[in-house]
Design a protein around this motif. Structure first.
Motif, PDB file in Angstrom:
ATOM      1  N   LEU A 136       0.838  -1.197   0.000  1.00 11.42           N
ATOM      2  CA  LEU A 136       0.000   0.000   0.000  1.00 11.42           C
ATOM      3  C   LEU A 136       0.875   1.250   0.000  1.00 11.42           C
ATOM      4  O   LEU A 136       1.873   1.337   0.723  1.00 11.42           O
ATOM      5  CB  LEU A 136      -0.887   0.028   1.248  1.00 11.42           C
ATOM      6  N   TYR A 196     -15.332  -2.430   1.599  1.00 11.10           N
ATOM      7  CA  TYR A 196     -14.917  -2.066   0.240  1.00 11.10           C
ATOM      8  C   TYR A 196     -16.101  -1.661  -0.630  1.00 11.10           C
ATOM      9  O   TYR A 196     -16.060  -0.615  -1.287  1.00 11.10           O
ATOM     10  CB  TYR A 196     -14.168  -3.228  -0.413  1.00 11.10           C
ATOM     11  N   LEU A 226      -9.143   3.334   7.987  1.00 11.63           N
ATOM     12  CA  LEU A 226      -8.377   2.742   6.885  1.00 11.63           C
ATOM     13  C   LEU A 226      -6.901   2.981   7.168  1.00 11.63           C
ATOM     14  O   LEU A 226      -6.266   3.859   6.588  1.00 11.63           O
ATOM     15  CB  LEU A 226      -8.784   3.359   5.542  1.00 11.63           C
ATOM     16  N   ARG A 246      -8.324   7.504  -0.692  1.00 16.11           N
ATOM     17  CA  ARG A 246      -8.517   6.147  -0.209  1.00 16.11           C
ATOM     18  C   ARG A 246      -7.944   5.186  -1.243  1.00 16.11           C
ATOM     19  O   ARG A 246      -8.196   5.342  -2.436  1.00 16.11           O
ATOM     20  CB  ARG A 246     -10.000   5.855   0.012  1.00 16.11           C
ATOM     21  N   TYR A 255      -7.533   1.014  -1.990  1.00 11.13           N
ATOM     22  CA  TYR A 255      -7.888  -0.366  -1.657  1.00 11.13           C
ATOM     23  C   TYR A 255      -7.084  -1.305  -2.550  1.00 11.13           C
ATOM     24  O   TYR A 255      -6.980  -1.084  -3.769  1.00 11.13           O
ATOM     25  CB  TYR A 255      -9.380  -0.621  -1.895  1.00 11.13           C
ATOM     26  N   ILE A 311      -8.402  -7.981   1.311  1.00 10.49           N
ATOM     27  CA  ILE A 311      -8.571  -6.568   0.951  1.00 10.49           C
ATOM     28  C   ILE A 311      -7.878  -5.756   2.040  1.00 10.49           C
ATOM     29  O   ILE A 311      -8.113  -5.967   3.234  1.00 10.49           O
ATOM     30  CB  ILE A 311     -10.049  -6.140   0.875  1.00 10.49           C
ATOM     31  N   THR A 312      -7.019  -4.867   1.634  1.00 11.89           N
ATOM     32  CA  THR A 312      -6.359  -3.958   2.568  1.00 11.89           C
ATOM     33  C   THR A 312      -6.566  -2.536   2.067  1.00 11.89           C
ATOM     34  O   THR A 312      -6.775  -2.317   0.865  1.00 11.89           O
ATOM     35  CB  THR A 312      -4.859  -4.272   2.702  1.00 11.89           C
ATOM     36  N   ALA A 313      -6.538  -1.570   2.976  1.00  9.34           N
ATOM     37  CA  ALA A 313      -6.846  -0.201   2.571  1.00  9.34           C
ATOM     38  C   ALA A 313      -6.118   0.812   3.456  1.00  9.34           C
ATOM     39  O   ALA A 313      -5.787   0.540   4.615  1.00  9.34           O
ATOM     40  CB  ALA A 313      -8.351   0.050   2.630  1.00  9.34           C
ATOM     41  N   ARG A 314      -5.884   1.984   2.874  1.00 11.22           N
ATOM     42  CA  ARG A 314      -5.319   3.113   3.616  1.00 11.22           C
ATOM     43  C   ARG A 314      -6.002   4.391   3.131  1.00 11.22           C
ATOM     44  O   ARG A 314      -6.275   4.543   1.938  1.00 11.22           O
ATOM     45  CB  ARG A 314      -3.805   3.210   3.429  1.00 11.22           C
ATOM     46  N   GLY A 315      -6.245   5.304   4.071  1.00 14.60           N
ATOM     47  CA  GLY A 315      -6.869   6.572   3.706  1.00 14.60           C
ATOM     48  C   GLY A 315      -6.253   7.729   4.464  1.00 14.60           C
ATOM     49  O   GLY A 315      -5.663   7.548   5.534  1.00 14.60           O
TER      50      GLY A 315
END
Length: 323
Positions: A155, A178, A168, A216, A218, A202-206
């Motif tokens: 990410l 998601y 996130l 954001r 994903y 599923i990984t995410a950063r915001g």
């Protein structure tokens, strides 16, 4: 190198034969300083003619040492020249490397912010270590194009000045989290497609920037490249499901996007909400890289809309991490 440096010592007295060595390039030959008349050549070992008055002891010492002096000078000059050349070569290597970096245009360095160009100041990026014996996704030995590294470490990190989104934060997120970025009428359908697509993670950063731009990212990792490609086709604007995001009822291909920064064997698709848009403008893009699909979303409220430059920069950098 200091062990190799030797202080030139004075030569021992030896019969001064006619010099056979050529002087170093650029050095002045000893003979040029005190030319000897051709008609009366005097060898270095030739005795002083008896007709001339005998030299005083002090004068004899001067004559005796005046013969090897040019040879000693040439040796010193050669030693100095050799060490000077070595220093220049080593210094040139370091200088060449520095010039190779400093001469690059700042626009050639993704992630490096330049005052006034609109880019964000991302930290220096590096690829995570792979498990022993595992190849990169597009290595010849990796036919399935699988990312063996922890996808969370792929990410893109937040740029300088950003406020992190605590929900996130770079960890695993659920399928429902998601699909919540899409319009409500499509969420159940998308969730079912993901369930049928052998989704692994599923990984995410915001984060949010000081100007109000929200970002954001994903990353969806599937069991194979085929599933990732199939899901990308499902959310394409050309299908019944579509790729309509919340706050963006209509999107078009970003005509200003080029393939610059795209990693070989990957595909990047960029979209932008065209005017007239509502209370905010949304830009989003997909990066397809082997078994992993990335969704990058940026939005900002107000008439100014979302800036194109940081959006493209973010797409490029995320693409490079996945490649």
């Amino acid at each position: 190198m200091t062990e190799q440096t030797a202080t030139p010592t004075a030569p021992t007295e030896e019969p001064a034969a006619p010099e056979q060595e050529l002087p170093p390039t650029g050095a002045v030959p000893a003979a040029a300083a005190e030319p000897v008349p051709a008609a009366e050549p005097v060898a270095a070992t030739q005795p002083v003619p008896a007709a001339e008055p005998p030299a005083a002891p002090g004068q004899a010492l001067v004559v005796a040492e005046s013969v090897p002096a040019p040879k000693s000078s040439r040796r010193v000059l050669r030693a100095v020249a050799r060490w000077t050349a070595a220093v220049l070569v080593l210094g040139g290597l370091g200088t060449g490397t520095a010039l190779g970096i400093t001469s690059m245009e700042r626009t050639d360095v993704p992630g490096l912010a330049t005052e006034g160009d609109g880019r964000w100041d991302y930290p220096e990026l590096s690829l995570p270590a792979l498990p022993a014996g595992s190849p990169r996704p597009f290595n010849e030995a990796n036919v399935a194009e699988v990312h063996h590294a922890d996808v969370r470490k792929l990410l893109l990190p937040a740029p300088a000045g950003a406020t992190a989104d605590k929900k996130l934060a770079g960890g695993w997120v659920s399928t429902s989290q998601y699909v919540s970025v899409y319009q409500k009428s499509k969420r159940a359908e998308l969730g079912q497609v993901l369930k049928d697509s052998a989704l692994r993670h599923i990984t995410a950063r915001g984060w949010t920037m000081p100007d109000g731009t929200s970002s954001r990212i994903y990353l969806l990792q599937f069991n194979s490249t085929a599933f990732a490609e199939a899901f990308r086709d499902e959310i394409s604007d050309n299908t019944s499901i579509g790729a309509q995001l919340i706050g963006s009822p209509r999107t078009d291909l970003d005509e200003t996007w080029s393939s610059g920064g795209r990693v070989e064997n990957t595909a990047t698709y960029a979209y932008a909400e065209d005017k007239p848009y509502g209370s905010e403008q949304v830009r989003h893009g997909y990066v397809l890289s082997g078994d992993t699909l990335a969704l990058v979303i940026q939005s900002r409220k107000g008439k100014a809309g979302t800036e194109r430059v940081p959006f493209h920069q973010t797409l490029i950098l995320q693409n490079q991490l996945l490649g």
